[in-house]
Design an enzyme around this catalytic site. Structure first.
Site, PDB file in Angstrom:
ATOM      1  N   ASP A   1     -14.641  19.334   3.777  1.00 55.23           N
ATOM      2  CA  ASP A   1     -13.197  19.122   3.786  1.00 55.23           C
ATOM      3  C   ASP A   1     -12.760  19.241   5.238  1.00 55.23           C
ATOM      4  OD1 ASP A   1     -13.321  18.999   1.053  1.00 55.23           O
ATOM      5  OD2 ASP A   1     -12.417  20.952   0.690  1.00 55.23           O
TER       6      ASP A   1
ATOM      7  N   HIS B   1     -32.149   1.031   0.085  1.00 61.25           N
ATOM      8  CA  HIS B   1     -31.633   1.037   1.460  1.00 61.25           C
ATOM      9  C   HIS B   1     -32.515   1.904   2.347  1.00 61.25           C
ATOM     10  CE1 HIS B   1     -27.635  -0.906   0.976  1.00 61.25           C
ATOM     11  NE2 HIS B   1     -27.861  -0.583  -0.281  1.00 61.25           N
TER      12      HIS B   1
ATOM     13  N   GLU C   1     -32.221   2.411   5.428  1.00 61.64           N
ATOM     14  CA  GLU C   1     -31.379   3.122   6.411  1.00 61.64           C
ATOM     15  C   GLU C   1     -30.665   4.311   5.795  1.00 61.64           C
ATOM     16  OE1 GLU C   1     -30.592   0.451   4.808  1.00 61.64           O
ATOM     17  OE2 GLU C   1     -28.435   0.248   4.521  1.00 61.64           O
TER      18      GLU C   1
ATOM     19  N   CYS D   1     -31.102  -4.733   0.141  1.00 59.78           N
ATOM     20  CA  CYS D   1     -30.155  -4.703  -0.986  1.00 59.78           C
ATOM     21  C   CYS D   1     -29.686  -6.110  -1.347  1.00 59.78           C
ATOM     22  CB  CYS D   1     -29.002  -3.751  -0.677  1.00 59.78           C
ATOM     23  SG  CYS D   1     -28.021  -3.365  -2.135  1.00 59.78           S
TER      24      CYS D   1
ATOM     25  N   ASP E   1      -8.417  15.425  -8.632  1.00 61.48           N
ATOM     26  CA  ASP E   1      -8.082  16.831  -8.348  1.00 61.48           C
ATOM     27  C   ASP E   1      -7.331  17.422  -9.547  1.00 61.48           C
ATOM     28  OD1 ASP E   1      -9.046  16.666  -5.645  1.00 61.48           O
ATOM     29  OD2 ASP E   1      -7.208  15.636  -5.100  1.00 61.48           O
TER      30      ASP E   1
HETATM   31  O1  1PR Z   1      -5.313  11.975  -1.891  1.00 56.39           O
HETATM   32  O2  1PR Z   1      -6.597   9.966  -1.271  1.00 56.39           O
HETATM   33  O3  1PR Z   1      -5.437  11.278   0.467  1.00 56.39           O
HETATM   34  O4  1PR Z   1      -7.443  12.162  -0.658  1.00 56.39           O
HETATM   35  C1  1PR Z   1      -7.397  13.484  -0.248  1.00 56.39           C
HETATM   36  C2  1PR Z   1      -8.728  14.081  -0.545  1.00 56.39           C
HETATM   37  O5  1PR Z   1      -8.730  15.392  -0.026  1.00 56.39           O
HETATM   38  C3  1PR Z   1      -9.032  14.165  -2.021  1.00 56.39           C
HETATM   39  O6  1PR Z   1     -10.370  13.802  -2.229  1.00 56.39           O
HETATM   40  C4  1PR Z   1      -8.833  15.635  -2.354  1.00 56.39           C
HETATM   41  O7  1PR Z   1      -9.801  16.061  -3.293  1.00 56.39           O
HETATM   42  C5  1PR Z   1      -9.097  16.305  -1.029  1.00 56.39           C
HETATM   43  N1  1PR Z   1      -8.272  17.515  -0.826  1.00 56.39           N
HETATM   44  C6  1PR Z   1      -6.942  17.537  -0.597  1.00 56.39           C
HETATM   45  N2  1PR Z   1      -6.557  18.811  -0.393  1.00 56.39           N
HETATM   46  C7  1PR Z   1      -7.640  19.576  -0.491  1.00 56.39           C
HETATM   47  C8  1PR Z   1      -7.691  21.033  -0.321  1.00 56.39           C
HETATM   48  O8  1PR Z   1      -8.739  21.664  -0.491  1.00 56.39           O
HETATM   49  N3  1PR Z   1      -6.563  21.641   0.027  1.00 56.39           N
HETATM   50  N4  1PR Z   1      -9.959  19.204  -0.962  1.00 56.39           N
HETATM   51  C9  1PR Z   1      -8.718  18.778  -0.783  1.00 56.39           C
HETATM   52  C10 1PR Z   1     -10.680  18.918  -1.985  1.00 56.39           C
HETATM   53  C11 1PR Z   1     -12.349  19.908  -3.126  1.00 56.39           C
HETATM   54  C12 1PR Z   1     -13.750  19.625  -2.913  1.00 56.39           C
HETATM   55  C13 1PR Z   1     -14.468  20.868  -2.526  1.00 56.39           C
HETATM   56  C14 1PR Z   1     -15.112  21.281  -3.804  1.00 56.39           C
HETATM   57  C15 1PR Z   1     -16.280  22.175  -3.619  1.00 56.39           C
HETATM   58  N5  1PR Z   1     -11.638  19.843  -1.927  1.00 56.39           N
HETATM   59  O9  1PR Z   1     -13.954  18.613  -2.045  1.00 56.39           O
HETATM   60  O10 1PR Z   1     -15.281  20.537  -1.494  1.00 56.39           O
HETATM   61  O11 1PR Z   1     -14.130  21.902  -4.614  1.00 56.39           O
HETATM   62  O12 1PR Z   1     -15.884  23.391  -3.117  1.00 56.39           O
HETATM   63  P1  1PR Z   1     -16.705  24.706  -3.449  1.00 56.39           P
HETATM   64  O13 1PR Z   1     -18.133  24.330  -3.568  1.00 56.39           O
HETATM   65  O14 1PR Z   1     -16.487  25.574  -2.261  1.00 56.39           O
HETATM   66  O15 1PR Z   1     -16.140  25.279  -4.708  1.00 56.39           O
HETATM   67  P2  1PR Z   1      -6.107  11.320  -0.864  1.00 56.39           P
END
Ligand code: 1PR
Length: 621
Positions: free
Chosen positions: A317, A273, A275, A169, A476
């Site tokens: 998550d 990349h 790797e 890279c 979000d």
């Molecule tokens: O705010 O910088 O500390 O970051 C926190 C991170 O955690 C953010 O990226 C936020 O999106 C994520 N987050 C916080 N709470 C939740 C929760 O679910 N209660 N999850 C959360 C975010 C959403 C996606 C999920 C998709 C696909 N989750 O990551 O994986 O919606 O899901 P699906 O295919 O099942 O529909 P910060």
């Protein structure tokens, strides 16, 4: 036993779930399972077994040469490899100047049975018989660090002496005369030409993802790679010219032809990349390390103009459950607790194990989101760092990590910057960091202060140090309906799914703290501000669709991906393979992410890929 064949892992068919569910066995024999990772006892797990390595790397005779069979999961690849010298030295020097994720390079080299020695002083370079230079970060800071360490002249001498060298890279770009990046910086001047930014009407930059290369000549490094995609992530590139044509080994097309790899004698470098390019990339490292010789067989130049694959990303998550174990969880519209009263945090598996599983299924990237990161300090959250370290040992595709990346003052009054938090994540094996809540705060201030870049925000500081491609913004948003656009200052669109009272318009309200707090700024406005501040990618979640399985929100994804020139990852709502092809066909998004369907094994990543191929989308298989 040959170190490459030691790496061989039998990947066996298992059960009715087909060709895709494979059982991994480590070279020591039994299956190794991931122990629970707890906040209280992190140290215990250092060095404890990890998910079994399932690389397949065997050598077989092939027309007088050797045939290297490298495979991951069901996607076994059989590529013609160059002749390999059996007696190659098993030691390689690594020039790690401390910017970005070099852990994966170390892990890839180690997985191939080589010992890594670090170049710390100019004298080390004269000792080195083989050198890997994995440049990561921004051009200017890389040259500054090399200068501070008095490494510029010794490095030039090493290359001029035609000693075995593999740049990666930025390690390729630095060989050129200079770069437009960082306001115009002089490089090592070993290859004629300059490195310039990708430009082109509607071209999404950075160039992130899996693309095809056209090989121009036979080489030990790349023979046998025709038709394979490799992982690129960069905003700047060198182009082939009359002056550098004797260096050009392969090119790639993205808004025009650029140099994908160079080689002259023993000096080689790749813009992609290895790797992070799964089994294909490990083959590149292997051939460099084993002094492979050209076979004369190489890929004919294909007229590829849309080679960049649409990416499929598996998202984990992650948070602690009520017993203190770090688990992969999954919410419905961000509610991750079981429905019964006092329900536990849903536990869908162990992070390292699942990351390894999705890599084997063919995921193009894996993302870890520490969903309670907003209330913890990731620097003291060693389990998350440990998850990254362990995942990067076996997962050779890009890893993104998010959660809690912001300036933070702990209970003792000690302050940490977002840059320090990100640095810890990169050092642990992350290729990109994703910023959620802090991005909203930053964008609000950016608009309030007249859209001025101060250079002080987390986004600017991290992208300045590690490059824009390393900074992902996780949004979000939640739908907010209005009957007339004048009811909000934020960008509204007419919706095909009217609100509960028949409202015809919708805007997408940003939230912070995992959806707990709504703010008066839309996803559209946030994405524009983040691009202006130097973010490299948008991870676009949707609280309404999260976990619903009804498909991605095309209105949201279309709105944001039309508004910015950086890649957008559609997230939330995937319920079947067709939802992926639908969102790729309906919007300009570059990648689509899912969680629940993969965790529950309703759909395998490879099934999504198969569906994409059958529907004519550029796909890495
Ligand atoms: O705010 O910088 O500390 O970051 C926190 C991170 O955690 C953010 O990226 C936020 O999106 C994520 N987050 C916080 N709470 C939740 C929760 O679910 N209660 N999850 C959360 C975010 C959403 C996606 C999920 C998709 C696909 N989750 O990551 O994986 O919606 O899901 P699906 O295919 O099942 O529909 P910060």
């Amino acid at each position: 036993m040959d170190p490459v064949t030691r790496l061989v892992d039998d990947v066996e068919e298992e059960g009715s779930r087909n060709h895709l569910k494979k059982k991994a066995r480590t070279r020591r024999g039994g299956a190794r399972r991931e122990a629970p990772i707890r906040h209280a006892d992190v140290g215990v797990f250092v060095g404890v077994g990890v998910v079994g390595v399932t690389m397949r790397a065997t050598l077989r005779g092939n027309n007088g040469g050797l045939r290297c069979c490298v495979g991951v999961g069901h996607r076994r690849r059989s590529v013609r490899a160059a002749r390999v010298t059996a007696s190659a030295d098993r030691e390689v020097y690594l020039l790690d100047y401390g910017a970005g994720n070099v852990r994966s390079v170390r892990n890839a080299v180690a997985a191939l049975g080589f010992e890594v020695k670090d170049v710390k002083t100019p004298e080390d370079l004269s000792e080195a018989k083989k050198l890997i230079f994995p440049g990561v970060g921004a051009y200017g800071s890389a040259m500054d660090i090399l200068k501070e360490r008095d490494l510029i002249e010794p490095l030039k001498e090493y290359v001029r002496n035609d000693k075995p060298f593999l740049g990666v890279c930025l390690g390729l770009q630095l060989l050129f005369d200079g770069s437009e990046e960082s306001g115009g910086v002089e490089g090592l001047g070993l290859i004629p030409g300059s490195v310039d930014k990708f430009r082109g009407e509607g071209l999404i930059v950075p160039h992130i993802g899996w693309n095809l290369v056209n090989t121009k000549k036979s080489s030990g490094l790349m023979d046998g790679m025709e038709g394979e995609r490799v992982y690129f992530v960069h905003s700047y590139r060198a182009t082939p010219t009359e002056a550098n044509k004797d260096w050009v080994l392969s090119t790639c097309d993205y808004g025009g032809e650029f140099i994908a790899s160079v080689q002259k004698g023993n000096v080689m470098a790749c813009q992609f990349h290895p790797e992070k390019s799964g089994s294909t990339g490990l083959g590149v490292f292997q051939r460099f390390l084993e002094d492979a010789k050209p076979t004369g067989q190489f890929g004919t130049a294909l007229p590829v103009t849309d080679g960049l694959a649409r990416r499929v990303i598996a998202c984990l998550d992650v948070r602690s459950n009520d017993s203190g174990d770090l688990v992969v969880t999954k919410g419905d519209s961000y509610d991750v607790r079981e429905k019964a009263e006092g329900g536990d945090v849903r536990n869908l598996g162990k992070p390292v194990e699942l990351a390894g599983k999705y890599f084997k299924q063919g995921a193009d990237e894996v993302a870890f989101l520490n969903i309670t990161g907003y209330r913890d300090l990731p620097l003291t959250d060693a389990p998350m760092l440990e998850v990254l370290k362990r995942s990067s040992e076996t997962v050779f595709v890009p890893l993104t990590v998010g959660g809690g990346i912001r300036d933070f003052t702990d209970s003792n009054g000690k302050s940490y910057t977002a840059l320090e938090v990100a640095t810890a994540y990169f050092a642990s094996g992350a290729d990109k960091v994703s910023i959620g809540s802090d991005a909203v705060e930053v964008a609000e201030q950016w608009y309030a202060s007249g859209q001025v870049n101060t250079g002080q925000t987390s986004i600017e500081q991290i992208s300045e140090r590690y490059g824009v491609q390393a900074v992902v913004i996780s949004i979000d948003p939640r739908r907010q309906y209005v009957s007339d656009p004048s009811q909000t200052k934020n960008k509204c669109i007419k919706t095909s799914r009217p609100g509960p009272n028949g409202e015809a318009y919708v805007w997408f309200q940003c939230t912070v703290k995992g959806g707990r707090e709504g703010r008066d700024i839309g996803a559209y406005e946030l994405a524009i501000a983040m691009e202006a501040l130097g973010a490299g990618e948008i991870l676009l979640n949707c609280i309404d669709e999260d976990g619903q399985g009804n498909g991605f929100d095309h209105e949201l994804v279309g709105l944001v991906s039309d508004a910015v020139g950086i890649p957008v990852i559609a997230s939330s709502g995937a319920g079947c393979p067709q939802h992926f092809t639908d969102v790729f066909n309906a919007t300009k998004c570059s990648a689509a992410l899912a969680a629940g369907i993969f965790h529950r094994e309703e759909v395998l990543v490879s099934e999504v890929k198969d569906h994409m191929v059958n529907n004519g989308l550029p796909t890495r298989v």
